[in-house]
Design a protein around this motif. Sequence first.
Motif, PDB file in Angstrom:
ATOM      1  N   ILE A  74       5.212   6.851   0.651  1.00 23.14           N
ATOM      2  CA  ILE A  74       5.867   5.626   1.093  1.00 23.14           C
ATOM      3  C   ILE A  74       5.110   4.439   0.505  1.00 23.14           C
ATOM      4  N   TYR A  75       5.846   3.458   0.009  1.00 21.76           N
ATOM      5  CA  TYR A  75       5.243   2.184  -0.406  1.00 21.76           C
ATOM      6  C   TYR A  75       5.704   1.106   0.553  1.00 21.76           C
ATOM      7  N   VAL A  76       4.740   0.406   1.169  1.00 21.00           N
ATOM      8  CA  VAL A  76       5.072  -0.701   2.058  1.00 21.00           C
ATOM      9  C   VAL A  76       4.803  -2.020   1.349  1.00 21.00           C
ATOM     10  N   SER A  77       5.564  -3.045   1.732  1.00 19.39           N
ATOM     11  CA  SER A  77       5.462  -4.355   1.086  1.00 19.39           C
ATOM     12  C   SER A  77       5.692  -5.453   2.110  1.00 19.39           C
ATOM     13  N   ASN A  78       4.809  -6.454   2.096  1.00 19.82           N
ATOM     14  CA  ASN A  78       4.972  -7.622   2.953  1.00 19.82           C
ATOM     15  C   ASN A  78       5.995  -8.589   2.380  1.00 19.82           C
ATOM     16  N   SER A  79       6.464  -9.499   3.237  1.00 26.06           N
ATOM     17  CA  SER A  79       7.362 -10.574   2.825  1.00 26.06           C
ATOM     18  C   SER A  79       6.690 -11.901   3.156  1.00 26.06           C
ATOM     19  N   GLU A  80       6.375 -12.687   2.117  1.00 29.38           N
ATOM     20  CA  GLU A  80       5.671 -13.951   2.338  1.00 29.38           C
ATOM     21  C   GLU A  80       6.668 -15.094   2.564  1.00 29.38           C
ATOM     22  N   ILE A  81       7.445 -14.964   3.629  1.00 27.61           N
ATOM     23  CA  ILE A  81       8.438 -15.957   4.010  1.00 27.61           C
ATOM     24  C   ILE A  81       8.034 -16.546   5.363  1.00 27.61           C
ATOM     25  N   ASN A  82       8.207 -17.835   5.511  1.00 31.18           N
ATOM     26  CA  ASN A  82       7.912 -18.499   6.780  1.00 31.18           C
ATOM     27  C   ASN A  82       9.056 -19.465   7.104  1.00 31.18           C
ATOM     28  N   PRO A  83       9.787 -19.239   8.219  1.00 35.45           N
ATOM     29  CA  PRO A  83       9.617 -18.149   9.183  1.00 35.45           C
ATOM     30  C   PRO A  83      10.223 -16.841   8.668  1.00 35.45           C
ATOM     31  N   SER A  84      10.197 -15.858   9.504  1.00 36.32           N
ATOM     32  CA  SER A  84      10.689 -14.486   9.264  1.00 36.32           C
ATOM     33  C   SER A  84       9.552 -13.604   8.780  1.00 36.32           C
ATOM     34  N   GLY A  85       9.303 -13.524   7.466  1.00 43.50           N
ATOM     35  CA  GLY A  85       8.220 -12.682   6.993  1.00 43.50           C
ATOM     36  C   GLY A  85       8.456 -11.219   7.299  1.00 43.50           C
ATOM     37  N   GLY A  86       7.416 -10.558   7.806  1.00 45.85           N
ATOM     38  CA  GLY A  86       7.521  -9.143   8.133  1.00 45.85           C
ATOM     39  C   GLY A  86       7.159  -8.247   6.972  1.00 45.85           C
ATOM     40  N   ALA A 127       0.853  -1.194   0.000  1.00 43.18           N
ATOM     41  CA  ALA A 127       0.000   0.000   0.000  1.00 43.18           C
ATOM     42  C   ALA A 127       0.878   1.228   0.000  1.00 43.18           C
ATOM     43  N   CYS A 128       0.298   2.352  -0.411  1.00 40.90           N
ATOM     44  CA  CYS A 128       1.021   3.632  -0.414  1.00 40.90           C
ATOM     45  C   CYS A 128       0.442   4.574   0.637  1.00 40.90           C
ATOM     46  N   PHE A 129       1.328   5.402   1.201  1.00 40.49           N
ATOM     47  CA  PHE A 129       0.964   6.358   2.241  1.00 40.49           C
ATOM     48  C   PHE A 129       1.585   7.709   1.919  1.00 40.49           C
ATOM     49  N   ALA A 130       0.815   8.767   2.074  1.00 43.13           N
ATOM     50  CA  ALA A 130       1.342  10.109   1.873  1.00 43.13           C
ATOM     51  C   ALA A 130       2.395  10.407   2.931  1.00 43.13           C
ATOM     52  N   ASP A 131       3.435  11.150   2.519  1.00 45.06           N
ATOM     53  CA  ASP A 131       4.537  11.492   3.430  1.00 45.06           C
ATOM     54  C   ASP A 131       5.015  12.899   3.088  1.00 45.06           C
ATOM     55  N   GLY A 132       4.331  13.894   3.635  1.00 43.47           N
ATOM     56  CA  GLY A 132       4.649  15.269   3.261  1.00 43.47           C
ATOM     57  C   GLY A 132       4.354  15.483   1.787  1.00 43.47           C
ATOM     58  N   THR A 133       5.355  15.925   1.031  1.00 45.56           N
ATOM     59  CA  THR A 133       5.179  16.088  -0.408  1.00 45.56           C
ATOM     60  C   THR A 133       5.512  14.807  -1.175  1.00 45.56           C
ATOM     61  N   GLY A 134       5.985  13.796  -0.473  1.00 48.68           N
ATOM     62  CA  GLY A 134       6.309  12.511  -1.092  1.00 48.68           C
ATOM     63  C   GLY A 134       5.354  11.428  -0.636  1.00 48.68           C
ATOM     64  N   ILE A 176       2.057 -11.855  -9.520  1.00 47.97           N
ATOM     65  CA  ILE A 176       2.074 -10.411  -9.312  1.00 47.97           C
ATOM     66  C   ILE A 176       1.379 -10.105  -8.000  1.00 47.97           C
ATOM     67  N   THR A 177       1.995  -9.258  -7.199  1.00 51.51           N
ATOM     68  CA  THR A 177       1.504  -8.967  -5.853  1.00 51.51           C
ATOM     69  C   THR A 177       1.554  -7.469  -5.565  1.00 51.51           C
ATOM     70  N   GLY A 178       0.823  -7.061  -4.551  1.00 52.58           N
ATOM     71  CA  GLY A 178       0.966  -5.738  -3.954  1.00 52.58           C
ATOM     72  C   GLY A 178       0.631  -4.534  -4.785  1.00 52.58           C
ATOM     73  N   PRO A 179      -0.349  -4.573  -5.723  1.00 50.33           N
ATOM     74  CA  PRO A 179      -0.647  -3.354  -6.486  1.00 50.33           C
ATOM     75  C   PRO A 179      -1.173  -2.246  -5.578  1.00 50.33           C
ATOM     76  N   ALA A 180      -0.648  -1.039  -5.771  1.00 49.17           N
ATOM     77  CA  ALA A 180      -1.077   0.107  -4.959  1.00 49.17           C
ATOM     78  C   ALA A 180      -0.720   1.390  -5.683  1.00 49.17           C
ATOM     79  N   PHE A 181      -1.612   2.353  -5.657  1.00 49.29           N
ATOM     80  CA  PHE A 181      -1.383   3.640  -6.310  1.00 49.29           C
ATOM     81  C   PHE A 181      -0.742   4.642  -5.358  1.00 49.29           C
ATOM     82  N   SER A 182       0.115   5.487  -5.917  1.00 51.81           N
ATOM     83  CA  SER A 182       0.642   6.621  -5.165  1.00 51.81           C
ATOM     84  C   SER A 182      -0.509   7.547  -4.800  1.00 51.81           C
ATOM     85  N   PRO A 183      -0.337   8.429  -3.806  1.00 52.26           N
ATOM     86  CA  PRO A 183      -1.438   9.300  -3.395  1.00 52.26           C
ATOM     87  C   PRO A 183      -2.033  10.128  -4.522  1.00 52.26           C
ATOM     88  N   ALA A 184      -1.218  10.535  -5.498  1.00 49.20           N
ATOM     89  CA  ALA A 184      -1.727  11.326  -6.614  1.00 49.20           C
ATOM     90  C   ALA A 184      -2.404  10.464  -7.671  1.00 49.20           C
TER      91      ALA A 184
END
Length: 386
Positions: free
Chosen positions: A93-105, A84-91, A348-356
Amino acid sequence: MERRTFLRGAVIGSSAAAFAGTLTRGAAHAAPAQPGAGPYGALGAADANGIMLPAGFTGRVVARSGQVVGGTSYTWHQAPDGGACFADGTGWIYVSNSEINPSGGASAVRFNASGTVTGAYRILSGTRQNCAGGKTPWNTWLSCEEVDRGFVYETDPYGINTSVQRPALGRFKHEAAAADPVRKVIYLTEDETNGCFYRFVPTTWGDLSAGTLQVLKAGSATSGSFTWAGVPDPDGSPTVTRSQVSGAKKFNGGEGCHYANDTVWFTTKGDNRVWRLNLAAGTYELTYDDSLVPGGAAPLTGVDNVTGSSHGDLYVAEDGGNMEICVITPDDVVAPFLRITGQSSSEITGPAFSPAGDRLYFSSQRGTSGSSAGGITYEVSGPFRV
């Protein structure tokens, strides 16, 4: 810790909510969508990164698993998944999961106003097989564990606050989440062949530490009315959550989930369907079903993660299929938007649009190698409909 709030997220949450509120045409979808000419025209030849795009769009690689993200000192995680994307001031952030077991995050990449990468960092560690998830209106990321009796973790995309386990959202094989700020609930999919569709009703909106987990009840048909019933034991032991409520509707492999304008869409990979709940009317129906496309010419198979644009278009990523992201328009036309070539052993994973809304982020989970260590995260920019 349960009473903590992600203060920075709250500051800019209003701008994110405003963007989400522009999804006013989303409920125009009726079922089921059929193949047709896409809004951006035919796909062109593959670019240097192996991506086929319509005219006017360009792509680039943002990060590769096991390699340092350009312009930072951070090594990108394996098997990138939901994002997913999150607004950060004028920029942003794109976050992404890790589908690893164990660890992940989960990890995050920060961009400035011009789209240049300015940072990358870990936002969640020590979890298992983090598949998809969802963004909250108060700008946190819900990272979901796709394991038996898995948890949902609420994380801070800005890297400031510690992640928090949210057992009240139930313990099952979580896939995706979508927030409904009107009804003040979180919708949840379950990746089981006989999985259910849930909603979590927080005691206090904005605080996921306590509340009620409910399951959707409906008949066996592909359309009709539905109701919600409380899940007696969200912990799912000894009886799994999907087996606790008589009449709970079963779905074959719940995947992506997206909310806009009194409507929630979710995908089921076991039968290649996209479902739609009309929340105001209390009804459900199919938005797409590949078996209902005449002549076996379905453009969308292997349905998986899903996101929406401000225009009301749905973007559905394929797990397998032709390695495409397909668009389903409010006029019920389904067509390929992009295709990744040379990566048939990936998804294909994690589609997300920038705030604009002018940049689309996504990953190829296993890239050209077919291994979790070969994941690639991309950005596509161009004249998206807004």
